[in-house]
Design a protein around this motif. Structure first.
Motif, PDB file in Angstrom:
ATOM      1  N   ASP A  55      -6.996  -4.343   6.045  1.00 28.05           N
ATOM      2  CA  ASP A  55      -6.626  -5.723   5.670  1.00 28.05           C
ATOM      3  C   ASP A  55      -6.188  -5.988   4.568  1.00 28.05           C
ATOM      4  OD1 ASP A  55      -8.870  -6.128   8.155  1.00 28.05           O
ATOM      5  OD2 ASP A  55     -10.551  -5.100   6.995  1.00 28.05           O
ATOM      6  N   LEU A  56      -4.974  -7.047   4.892  1.00 23.47           N
ATOM      7  CA  LEU A  56      -4.950  -7.511   3.460  1.00 23.47           C
ATOM      8  C   LEU A  56      -5.674  -7.791   2.336  1.00 23.47           C
ATOM      9  CD1 LEU A  56      -2.409 -10.236   4.786  1.00 23.47           C
ATOM     10  CD2 LEU A  56      -1.812  -7.377   4.822  1.00 23.47           C
ATOM     11  N   VAL A  57      -5.044  -7.261   1.031  1.00 25.44           N
ATOM     12  CA  VAL A  57      -5.604  -7.698   0.440  1.00 25.44           C
ATOM     13  C   VAL A  57      -5.021  -8.114  -1.162  1.00 25.44           C
ATOM     14  CG1 VAL A  57      -8.093  -5.880   0.644  1.00 25.44           C
ATOM     15  CG2 VAL A  57      -5.621  -4.987  -0.718  1.00 25.44           C
ATOM     16  N   ALA A  58      -3.383  -8.424   0.113  1.00 19.89           N
ATOM     17  CA  ALA A  58      -2.587  -9.263  -1.414  1.00 19.89           C
ATOM     18  C   ALA A  58      -1.014  -9.392  -0.566  1.00 19.89           C
ATOM     19  CB  ALA A  58      -2.285  -8.546  -3.174  1.00 19.89           C
ATOM     20  N   VAL A  59      -0.690 -10.334  -0.888  1.00 19.61           N
ATOM     21  CA  VAL A  59       0.871 -10.898   0.147  1.00 19.61           C
ATOM     22  C   VAL A  59       1.641 -11.659  -0.896  1.00 19.61           C
ATOM     23  CG1 VAL A  59      -0.268 -10.859   1.708  1.00 19.61           C
ATOM     24  CG2 VAL A  59      -0.260 -13.209   0.955  1.00 19.61           C
ATOM     25  N   ALA A  60       3.085 -11.769  -0.730  1.00 14.48           N
ATOM     26  CA  ALA A  60       3.249 -12.537  -1.606  1.00 14.48           C
ATOM     27  C   ALA A  60       4.374 -13.104  -0.995  1.00 14.48           C
ATOM     28  CB  ALA A  60       4.036 -11.892  -3.459  1.00 14.48           C
TER      29      ALA A  60
ATOM     30  N   ALA B 174      -6.682 -10.975  -2.578  1.00 16.58           N
ATOM     31  CA  ALA B 174      -8.057 -11.177  -2.015  1.00 16.58           C
ATOM     32  C   ALA B 174      -9.058 -11.296  -3.310  1.00 16.58           C
ATOM     33  CB  ALA B 174      -8.395 -10.324  -0.719  1.00 16.58           C
ATOM     34  N   PRO B 175     -10.044 -12.186  -2.826  1.00 13.66           N
ATOM     35  CA  PRO B 175     -11.382 -11.994  -3.675  1.00 13.66           C
ATOM     36  C   PRO B 175     -11.333 -10.969  -4.560  1.00 13.66           C
ATOM     37  CG  PRO B 175     -11.147 -14.568  -2.775  1.00 13.66           C
ATOM     38  CD  PRO B 175      -9.871 -13.670  -1.850  1.00 13.66           C
ATOM     39  N   ALA B 176     -12.156 -10.384  -2.957  1.00 11.08           N
ATOM     40  CA  ALA B 176     -12.861  -8.835  -3.456  1.00 11.08           C
ATOM     41  C   ALA B 176     -12.548  -8.371  -4.562  1.00 11.08           C
ATOM     42  CB  ALA B 176     -13.804  -8.772  -2.277  1.00 11.08           C
ATOM     43  N   ALA B 177     -10.793  -8.480  -4.169  1.00 12.43           N
ATOM     44  CA  ALA B 177      -9.323  -7.328  -4.411  1.00 12.43           C
ATOM     45  C   ALA B 177      -9.005  -7.701  -6.042  1.00 12.43           C
ATOM     46  CB  ALA B 177      -8.401  -6.608  -3.974  1.00 12.43           C
ATOM     47  N   ARG B 178      -9.478  -8.790  -6.625  1.00  8.40           N
ATOM     48  CA  ARG B 178      -8.923  -9.275  -7.416  1.00  8.40           C
ATOM     49  C   ARG B 178      -9.448  -8.101  -9.174  1.00  8.40           C
ATOM     50  NH1 ARG B 178     -10.026 -15.131  -5.974  1.00  8.40           N
ATOM     51  NH2 ARG B 178      -8.897 -15.846  -5.132  1.00  8.40           N
ATOM     52  N   ARG B 179      -8.690  -8.016 -10.101  1.00  6.39           N
ATOM     53  CA  ARG B 179      -8.393  -7.351 -10.969  1.00  6.39           C
ATOM     54  C   ARG B 179      -7.839  -5.508 -10.914  1.00  6.39           C
ATOM     55  NH1 ARG B 179     -10.020 -10.589 -15.326  1.00  6.39           N
ATOM     56  NH2 ARG B 179     -11.345 -12.713 -14.446  1.00  6.39           N
TER      57      ARG B 179
ATOM     58  N   GLY C 180      -1.637  -7.882  -7.966  1.00  2.61           N
ATOM     59  CA  GLY C 180      -0.637  -8.711  -8.755  1.00  2.61           C
ATOM     60  C   GLY C 180       0.958  -7.951  -8.918  1.00  2.61           C
ATOM     61  N   ARG C 181       0.530  -7.027 -10.114  1.00  3.51           N
ATOM     62  CA  ARG C 181       1.522  -6.532 -10.304  1.00  3.51           C
ATOM     63  C   ARG C 181       2.683  -5.617  -9.746  1.00  3.51           C
ATOM     64  NH1 ARG C 181       2.673  -5.107 -16.373  1.00  3.51           N
ATOM     65  NH2 ARG C 181       0.682  -6.672 -17.077  1.00  3.51           N
ATOM     66  N   HIS C 182       1.189  -5.099  -9.273  1.00  2.00           N
ATOM     67  CA  HIS C 182       2.020  -3.984  -7.957  1.00  2.00           C
ATOM     68  C   HIS C 182       2.726  -4.914  -7.000  1.00  2.00           C
ATOM     69  CE1 HIS C 182       1.514  -0.118  -6.227  1.00  2.00           C
ATOM     70  NE2 HIS C 182       1.111  -0.660  -4.813  1.00  2.00           N
ATOM     71  N   VAL C 183       2.566  -6.602  -6.405  1.00  3.46           N
ATOM     72  CA  VAL C 183       3.357  -6.642  -5.565  1.00  3.46           C
ATOM     73  C   VAL C 183       4.771  -6.989  -6.441  1.00  3.46           C
ATOM     74  CG1 VAL C 183       3.829  -8.448  -3.985  1.00  3.46           C
ATOM     75  CG2 VAL C 183       1.507  -7.168  -4.099  1.00  3.46           C
ATOM     76  N   MET C 184       4.493  -7.840  -7.724  1.00  2.00           N
ATOM     77  CA  MET C 184       5.695  -8.291  -8.081  1.00  2.00           C
ATOM     78  C   MET C 184       6.634  -6.855  -8.443  1.00  2.00           C
ATOM     79  SD  MET C 184       5.116 -11.881  -8.872  1.00  2.00           S
ATOM     80  CE  MET C 184       5.694 -11.953 -10.947  1.00  2.00           C
ATOM     81  N   ARG C 185       6.173  -5.661  -8.731  1.00  2.70           N
ATOM     82  CA  ARG C 185       6.872  -4.661  -9.007  1.00  2.70           C
ATOM     83  C   ARG C 185       7.487  -4.558  -7.577  1.00  2.70           C
ATOM     84  NH1 ARG C 185       7.077   1.297  -8.527  1.00  2.70           N
ATOM     85  NH2 ARG C 185       8.089   2.116  -9.893  1.00  2.70           N
ATOM     86  N   GLY C 186       6.906  -4.205  -6.683  1.00  6.71           N
ATOM     87  CA  GLY C 186       7.835  -4.138  -5.169  1.00  6.71           C
ATOM     88  C   GLY C 186       8.746  -5.639  -4.996  1.00  6.71           C
ATOM     89  N   LEU C 187       8.344  -6.711  -5.355  1.00  3.08           N
ATOM     90  CA  LEU C 187       8.986  -7.282  -5.323  1.00  3.08           C
ATOM     91  C   LEU C 187      10.410  -7.102  -6.114  1.00  3.08           C
ATOM     92  CD1 LEU C 187       7.139 -10.476  -4.348  1.00  3.08           C
ATOM     93  CD2 LEU C 187       8.836  -9.327  -2.951  1.00  3.08           C
ATOM     94  N   ALA C 188      10.456  -6.989  -7.476  1.00  2.00           N
ATOM     95  CA  ALA C 188      11.825  -6.966  -8.229  1.00  2.00           C
ATOM     96  C   ALA C 188      12.526  -6.056  -7.737  1.00  2.00           C
ATOM     97  CB  ALA C 188      10.947  -6.505  -9.896  1.00  2.00           C
ATOM     98  N   GLN C 189      11.800  -4.675  -7.591  1.00  3.62           N
ATOM     99  CA  GLN C 189      12.911  -3.376  -6.589  1.00  3.62           C
ATOM    100  C   GLN C 189      13.900  -4.149  -5.349  1.00  3.62           C
ATOM    101  OE1 GLN C 189       9.817  -0.705  -5.523  1.00  3.62           O
ATOM    102  NE2 GLN C 189      10.086   0.640  -7.944  1.00  3.62           N
ATOM    103  N   TRP C 190      13.065  -4.795  -4.503  1.00  3.62           N
ATOM    104  CA  TRP C 190      13.893  -5.076  -3.869  1.00  3.62           C
ATOM    105  C   TRP C 190      14.844  -5.913  -3.838  1.00  3.62           C
ATOM    106  CZ3 TRP C 190      14.921 -10.985  -2.370  1.00  3.62           C
ATOM    107  CH2 TRP C 190      15.073 -11.067  -0.824  1.00  3.62           C
ATOM    108  N   ALA C 191      14.757  -6.710  -4.865  1.00  2.00           N
ATOM    109  CA  ALA C 191      15.772  -7.810  -4.824  1.00  2.00           C
ATOM    110  C   ALA C 191      16.785  -6.950  -6.003  1.00  2.00           C
ATOM    111  CB  ALA C 191      14.883  -8.912  -6.328  1.00  2.00           C
ATOM    112  N   ALA C 192      16.706  -6.372  -7.380  1.00  2.00           N
ATOM    113  CA  ALA C 192      17.585  -5.575  -7.711  1.00  2.00           C
ATOM    114  C   ALA C 192      18.689  -4.704  -7.102  1.00  2.00           C
ATOM    115  CB  ALA C 192      16.730  -4.733  -8.733  1.00  2.00           C
ATOM    116  N   GLN C 193      17.572  -4.503  -5.988  1.00  2.00           N
ATOM    117  CA  GLN C 193      18.658  -3.865  -4.697  1.00  2.00           C
ATOM    118  C   GLN C 193      20.307  -5.051  -4.152  1.00  2.00           C
ATOM    119  OE1 GLN C 193      16.739  -2.169  -1.935  1.00  2.00           O
ATOM    120  NE2 GLN C 193      15.746  -0.591  -3.712  1.00  2.00           N
ATOM    121  N   ARG C 194      19.622  -6.351  -4.330  1.00  4.48           N
ATOM    122  CA  ARG C 194      20.514  -7.726  -4.256  1.00  4.48           C
ATOM    123  C   ARG C 194      21.403  -8.378  -4.839  1.00  4.48           C
ATOM    124  NH1 ARG C 194      16.918  -5.415  -0.727  1.00  4.48           N
ATOM    125  NH2 ARG C 194      16.889  -6.007   1.439  1.00  4.48           N
ATOM    126  N   GLY C 195      21.242  -7.738  -6.155  1.00  4.05           N
ATOM    127  CA  GLY C 195      21.178  -8.097  -7.050  1.00  4.05           C
ATOM    128  C   GLY C 195      21.467  -8.857  -8.329  1.00  4.05           C
ATOM    129  N   ALA C 196      19.807  -9.321  -7.534  1.00  4.07           N
ATOM    130  CA  ALA C 196      18.964  -9.653  -9.529  1.00  4.07           C
ATOM    131  C   ALA C 196      19.121  -9.083 -10.065  1.00  4.07           C
ATOM    132  CB  ALA C 196      18.087 -10.733  -7.598  1.00  4.07           C
TER     133      ALA C 196
END
Length: 319
Positions: free
Chosen positions: A234-239, A258-263, A267-283
């Motif tokens: 089941d999905l517990v976080a998206v962005a 998801a409310p049951a998956a907070r704290r 959120g930090r984990h997802v942001m790190r994944g997005l940062a890695q993806w963006a860095a590969q594209r020059g951001a």
């Protein structure tokens, strides 16, 4: 005393807090004025949101911002953000951008007044009103502050109301990339297209997604849909992430846990994944937009290194 056109600006307020003998006691508060009513004013201070009854205000005035970005920097970031959230119906009024998207999100259904509208300000506002009425929508203007202070003042005179103040926050990607992956968390999945359950999770927060919403979310060449699933699938976080603009900004939106998956650090984990993806594209830098009153999200982003670059007010025409 402060006026409506001071909303969105940095102010100092001297407040009466008591009386000792024949001596009046004062305290000063410094912050961004985020609301002003007939009875109270609200400041966003370094220590949090502060509401002050007007009867306790001895003196208040606008002061220079702590760090005022150059107008060109605000325009560049606002333009990159517009490219990352592309309304399907668009028009130009000189440098201003008019946008409509079946009323899904204020960002995609408001005029962006950056640049020269190629006509006097009052005529430009009249043209915005007509355009939105012709499209069957309530006229909205997203006014970046303090860049669009003259626009805000003109809208005050016309009786336009303000939606809650939005913070446009930025952060370098380097600290996010340097953050060690949290042990025990499921992997961040990145995809060029979102699945039905991804859209369903977003809809829980944003409401039913019309066709215009799907077009916005998929209308950027360099975009990615991030998600985390639990052990049951089941999905517990998206962005969503998008890289736009000559400066290669990573725009982060729709971060949700998801409310049951907070704290749990998702959120930090997802942001790190997005940062890695963006860095590969020059951001090298990221931005996001968050309402000032959403204190939990603002606190999270602060821990991730985000700070306010500028703010904007979404103004709504009367009637």
């Amino acid at each position: 005393m402060l006026r409506q056109q001071d909303v969105g600006h940095r102010v100092v307020v001297r407040r009466i807090v008591g009386v000792t003998g024949d001596r009046t006691l004062f305290t000063d508060a410094l912050g961004e004025l985020v609301d002003l009513t007939e009875t109270d004013l609200t400041l966003a201070t370094a220590k949090g949101t502060l509401r002050v009854p007007l009867r306790e205000v001895h003196r208040a005035k606008r002061v220079p911002p702590a760090r005022r970005p150059h107008a060109a920097a605000v325009i560049a970031l606002e333009t990159a953000a517009d490219e990352a959230w592309p309304a399907p119906v668009r028009s130009r009024l000189g440098g201003w951008i008019l946008r409509a998207a079946d009323n899904w999100t204020g960002r995609a259904n408001s005029a962006l007044p950056v640049g020269d509208p190629d006509r006097p300000l009052e005529a430009a506002i009249d043209a915005v009103v007509k355009w939105y009425h012709d499209h069957g929508q309530q006229p909205l203007i997203n006014a970046p502050m303090p860049l669009a202070a003259p626009v805000n003042s003109a809208l005050d005179e016309r009786g336009w109301t303000s939606r809650p103040l939005t913070l446009v926050q930025t952060a370098p990607l380097a600290p996010l990339l340097a953050t060690p992956a949290a042990a025990g968390l499921p992997p961040v999945e990145l995809a060029d297209a979102a699945g039905d359950d991804w859209y369903a999770m977003v809809a829980e927060h944003k409401g039913t997604l019309p066709a215009a919403a799907i077009r916005i979310l998929n209308g950027v060449p360099e975009r990615v849909f991030a998600q985390i699933r639990d052990a049951e699938g089941d999905l517990v976080a998206v962005a969503r992430g998008a890289v736009t603009g000559p400066d290669r900004w990573l725009g982060v939106s729709l971060l949700q846990t998801a409310p049951a998956a907070r704290r749990q650090g998702l959120g930090r984990h997802v942001m790190r994944g997005l940062a890695q993806w963006a860095a590969q594209r020059g951001a090298t830098r990221a931005y996001l937009q968050v309402e000032e009153r959403n204190t939990a999200a603002v606190a999270l982003y602060g821990r991730l290194g985000f700070s306010t670059h500028h703010t904007y007010l979404t103004r709504e025409a009367p009637g």
